[in-house]
Design a protein around this motif. Structure first.
Motif, PDB file in Angstrom:
ATOM      1  N   PRO A 111       7.952  -3.375 -14.395  1.00  0.00           N
ATOM      2  CA  PRO A 111       7.227  -4.512 -14.972  1.00  0.00           C
ATOM      3  C   PRO A 111       6.149  -5.079 -14.033  1.00  0.00           C
ATOM      4  O   PRO A 111       5.127  -5.582 -14.498  1.00  0.00           O
ATOM      5  CB  PRO A 111       8.317  -5.556 -15.231  1.00  0.00           C
ATOM      6  CG  PRO A 111       9.568  -4.760 -15.353  1.00  0.00           C
ATOM      7  CD  PRO A 111       9.400  -3.595 -14.415  1.00  0.00           C
ATOM      8  N   MET A 112       6.352  -4.982 -12.716  1.00  0.00           N
ATOM      9  CA  MET A 112       5.387  -5.542 -11.767  1.00  0.00           C
ATOM     10  C   MET A 112       4.132  -4.685 -11.611  1.00  0.00           C
ATOM     11  O   MET A 112       3.128  -5.160 -11.080  1.00  0.00           O
ATOM     12  CB  MET A 112       6.040  -5.760 -10.401  1.00  0.00           C
ATOM     13  CG  MET A 112       7.027  -6.900 -10.394  1.00  0.00           C
ATOM     14  SD  MET A 112       6.305  -8.481 -10.912  1.00  0.00           S
ATOM     15  CE  MET A 112       5.277  -8.832  -9.511  1.00  0.00           C
ATOM     16  N   ILE A 113       4.193  -3.448 -12.074  1.00  0.00           N
ATOM     17  CA  ILE A 113       2.999  -2.596 -12.019  1.00  0.00           C
ATOM     18  C   ILE A 113       2.497  -2.273 -13.431  1.00  0.00           C
ATOM     19  O   ILE A 113       1.671  -1.394 -13.620  1.00  0.00           O
ATOM     20  CB  ILE A 113       3.242  -1.315 -11.191  1.00  0.00           C
ATOM     21  CG1 ILE A 113       4.388  -0.488 -11.749  1.00  0.00           C
ATOM     22  CG2 ILE A 113       3.486  -1.673  -9.728  1.00  0.00           C
ATOM     23  CD1 ILE A 113       4.612   0.831 -11.041  1.00  0.00           C
ATOM     24  N   SER A 114       2.979  -3.047 -14.389  1.00  0.00           N
ATOM     25  CA  SER A 114       2.552  -2.876 -15.784  1.00  0.00           C
ATOM     26  C   SER A 114       1.208  -3.564 -16.009  1.00  0.00           C
ATOM     27  O   SER A 114       0.750  -4.376 -15.201  1.00  0.00           O
ATOM     28  CB  SER A 114       3.593  -3.486 -16.727  1.00  0.00           C
ATOM     29  OG  SER A 114       3.568  -4.909 -16.605  1.00  0.00           O
ATOM     30  N   THR A 115       0.589  -3.239 -17.118  1.00  0.00           N
ATOM     31  CA  THR A 115      -0.683  -3.884 -17.484  1.00  0.00           C
ATOM     32  C   THR A 115      -0.521  -5.391 -17.571  1.00  0.00           C
ATOM     33  O   THR A 115      -1.384  -6.147 -17.128  1.00  0.00           O
ATOM     34  CB  THR A 115      -1.197  -3.323 -18.827  1.00  0.00           C
ATOM     35  OG1 THR A 115      -1.378  -1.912 -18.687  1.00  0.00           O
ATOM     36  CG2 THR A 115      -2.501  -3.977 -19.236  1.00  0.00           C
TER      37      THR A 115
ATOM     38  N   ASP B  72      -4.853  -0.216  -8.469  1.00  0.00           N
ATOM     39  CA  ASP B  72      -4.086   0.982  -8.113  1.00  0.00           C
ATOM     40  C   ASP B  72      -3.510   0.871  -6.697  1.00  0.00           C
ATOM     41  O   ASP B  72      -2.365   1.250  -6.450  1.00  0.00           O
ATOM     42  CB  ASP B  72      -4.944   2.243  -8.227  1.00  0.00           C
ATOM     43  CG  ASP B  72      -5.280   2.583  -9.673  1.00  0.00           C
ATOM     44  OD1 ASP B  72      -4.581   2.096 -10.593  1.00  0.00           O
ATOM     45  OD2 ASP B  72      -6.251   3.329  -9.887  1.00  0.00           O
ATOM     46  N   ARG B  73      -4.281   0.346  -5.779  1.00  0.00           N
ATOM     47  CA  ARG B  73      -3.804   0.199  -4.395  1.00  0.00           C
ATOM     48  C   ARG B  73      -2.722  -0.876  -4.300  1.00  0.00           C
ATOM     49  O   ARG B  73      -1.766  -0.733  -3.535  1.00  0.00           O
ATOM     50  CB  ARG B  73      -4.974  -0.103  -3.474  1.00  0.00           C
ATOM     51  CG  ARG B  73      -5.927   1.109  -3.451  1.00  0.00           C
ATOM     52  CD  ARG B  73      -7.076   0.978  -2.513  1.00  0.00           C
ATOM     53  NE  ARG B  73      -6.590   0.855  -1.163  1.00  0.00           N
ATOM     54  CZ  ARG B  73      -7.172   0.091  -0.242  1.00  0.00           C
ATOM     55  NH1 ARG B  73      -8.269  -0.569  -0.516  1.00  0.00           N
ATOM     56  NH2 ARG B  73      -6.676   0.015   0.961  1.00  0.00           N
ATOM     57  N   ILE B  74      -2.862  -1.930  -5.079  1.00  0.00           N
ATOM     58  CA  ILE B  74      -1.837  -2.971  -5.103  1.00  0.00           C
ATOM     59  C   ILE B  74      -0.566  -2.420  -5.745  1.00  0.00           C
ATOM     60  O   ILE B  74       0.541  -2.657  -5.253  1.00  0.00           O
ATOM     61  CB  ILE B  74      -2.363  -4.232  -5.812  1.00  0.00           C
ATOM     62  CG1 ILE B  74      -3.466  -4.873  -4.955  1.00  0.00           C
ATOM     63  CG2 ILE B  74      -1.238  -5.222  -6.089  1.00  0.00           C
ATOM     64  CD1 ILE B  74      -4.251  -5.972  -5.651  1.00  0.00           C
TER      65      ILE B  74
ATOM     66  N   SER C 228       5.424 -10.234  -3.125  1.00  0.00           N
ATOM     67  CA  SER C 228       4.090 -10.222  -2.521  1.00  0.00           C
ATOM     68  C   SER C 228       3.856  -8.900  -1.816  1.00  0.00           C
ATOM     69  O   SER C 228       4.809  -8.247  -1.372  1.00  0.00           O
ATOM     70  CB  SER C 228       3.949 -11.369  -1.524  1.00  0.00           C
ATOM     71  OG  SER C 228       4.844 -11.190  -0.434  1.00  0.00           O
ATOM     72  N   VAL C 229       2.582  -8.518  -1.719  1.00  0.00           N
ATOM     73  CA  VAL C 229       2.199  -7.313  -0.980  1.00  0.00           C
ATOM     74  C   VAL C 229       0.913  -7.596  -0.210  1.00  0.00           C
ATOM     75  O   VAL C 229       0.163  -8.513  -0.542  1.00  0.00           O
ATOM     76  CB  VAL C 229       1.995  -6.086  -1.907  1.00  0.00           C
ATOM     77  CG1 VAL C 229       3.307  -5.668  -2.555  1.00  0.00           C
ATOM     78  CG2 VAL C 229       0.929  -6.348  -2.954  1.00  0.00           C
TER      79      VAL C 229
ATOM     80  N   TYR D  26       3.194  -2.242  -4.057  1.00  0.00           N
ATOM     81  CA  TYR D  26       4.431  -2.675  -4.718  1.00  0.00           C
ATOM     82  C   TYR D  26       5.449  -1.530  -4.737  1.00  0.00           C
ATOM     83  O   TYR D  26       6.633  -1.736  -4.469  1.00  0.00           O
ATOM     84  CB  TYR D  26       4.159  -3.148  -6.148  1.00  0.00           C
ATOM     85  CG  TYR D  26       3.794  -4.609  -6.247  1.00  0.00           C
ATOM     86  CD1 TYR D  26       4.754  -5.611  -6.130  1.00  0.00           C
ATOM     87  CD2 TYR D  26       2.477  -4.997  -6.472  1.00  0.00           C
ATOM     88  CE1 TYR D  26       4.422  -6.945  -6.219  1.00  0.00           C
ATOM     89  CE2 TYR D  26       2.134  -6.338  -6.577  1.00  0.00           C
ATOM     90  CZ  TYR D  26       3.110  -7.305  -6.441  1.00  0.00           C
ATOM     91  OH  TYR D  26       2.774  -8.629  -6.532  1.00  0.00           O
ATOM     92  N   ARG D  27       4.993  -0.318  -5.061  1.00  0.00           N
ATOM     93  CA  ARG D  27       5.909   0.840  -5.100  1.00  0.00           C
ATOM     94  C   ARG D  27       6.555   1.070  -3.739  1.00  0.00           C
ATOM     95  O   ARG D  27       7.742   1.396  -3.649  1.00  0.00           O
ATOM     96  CB  ARG D  27       5.158   2.095  -5.524  1.00  0.00           C
ATOM     97  CG  ARG D  27       4.846   2.161  -6.984  1.00  0.00           C
ATOM     98  CD  ARG D  27       4.164   3.495  -7.354  1.00  0.00           C
ATOM     99  NE  ARG D  27       3.708   3.480  -8.711  1.00  0.00           N
ATOM    100  CZ  ARG D  27       2.440   3.283  -9.079  1.00  0.00           C
ATOM    101  NH1 ARG D  27       1.490   3.107  -8.162  1.00  0.00           N
ATOM    102  NH2 ARG D  27       2.110   3.266 -10.349  1.00  0.00           N
ATOM    103  N   THR D  28       5.776   0.928  -2.683  1.00  0.00           N
ATOM    104  CA  THR D  28       6.297   1.145  -1.329  1.00  0.00           C
ATOM    105  C   THR D  28       7.285   0.049  -0.937  1.00  0.00           C
ATOM    106  O   THR D  28       8.387   0.332  -0.459  1.00  0.00           O
ATOM    107  CB  THR D  28       5.141   1.206  -0.311  1.00  0.00           C
ATOM    108  OG1 THR D  28       4.298   2.309  -0.652  1.00  0.00           O
ATOM    109  CG2 THR D  28       5.652   1.371   1.099  1.00  0.00           C
ATOM    110  N   LYS D  29       6.899  -1.200  -1.129  1.00  0.00           N
ATOM    111  CA  LYS D  29       7.728  -2.319  -0.666  1.00  0.00           C
ATOM    112  C   LYS D  29       8.988  -2.508  -1.507  1.00  0.00           C
ATOM    113  O   LYS D  29      10.043  -2.859  -0.980  1.00  0.00           O
ATOM    114  CB  LYS D  29       6.897  -3.605  -0.671  1.00  0.00           C
ATOM    115  CG  LYS D  29       7.641  -4.797  -0.086  1.00  0.00           C
ATOM    116  CD  LYS D  29       6.725  -5.979   0.102  1.00  0.00           C
ATOM    117  CE  LYS D  29       7.469  -7.155   0.716  1.00  0.00           C
ATOM    118  NZ  LYS D  29       6.596  -8.313   0.927  1.00  0.00           N
TER     119      LYS D  29
END
Length: 123
Positions: A106-110, A88-90, A37-38, A94-97
């Motif tokens: 995979p969590m930032i994939s399409t 993009d912000r989400i 979660s973010v 995810y990248r930060t957390k």
């Protein structure tokens, strides 16, 4: 219903969110599933690692309500598909957390982006 700031901060700082959308009967909770979660703009977001085939995601979209446990709290919640304009912000959240995790890509994939759900408190 908006999240109290202290609860949202606790959830943002932990990695233990579990989600249980209602089953088909609309009253019985499904099995708790651990997910990432973010928090973005004082709102809580989750995504399905396995994309739209994920069982919890399908139930959340259908039932629009359920329960989460996180940071030692259990809350009754509502699920709403997130606006694509926040992707993009989400992704950045995810990248930060979850920096350094092999599951990040995979969590930032399409595939995962199409399953972004906003979680709000139920009244």
């Amino acid at each position: 219903m908006p999240w109290p700031a202290v609860e949202l901060r606790k959830i943002a700082e932990t990695d233990d969110l579990r989600i249980a959308p209602f089953r088909e009967d609309g009253t019985t909770y499904g099995t708790l599933a651990w997910i990432w979660s973010v928090v973005v703009d004082d709102a809580l977001y989750v995504r399905a690692y396995n994309g739209q085939a994920s069982h919890w995601y399908q139930a959340a979209v259908r039932q629009k309500a359920g329960r989460i446990t996180a940071a030692g709290m259990t809350r009754e919640v509502a699920f709403e598909q997130a606006e694509g304009s926040l992707d993009d912000r989400i992704d950045d959240a995810y990248r930060t957390k979850y920096r350094g995790s092999r599951y990040l890509d995979p969590m930032i994939s399409t595939r995962a982006r199409t399953t972004t759900i906003r979680i709000d408190l139920r009244a």
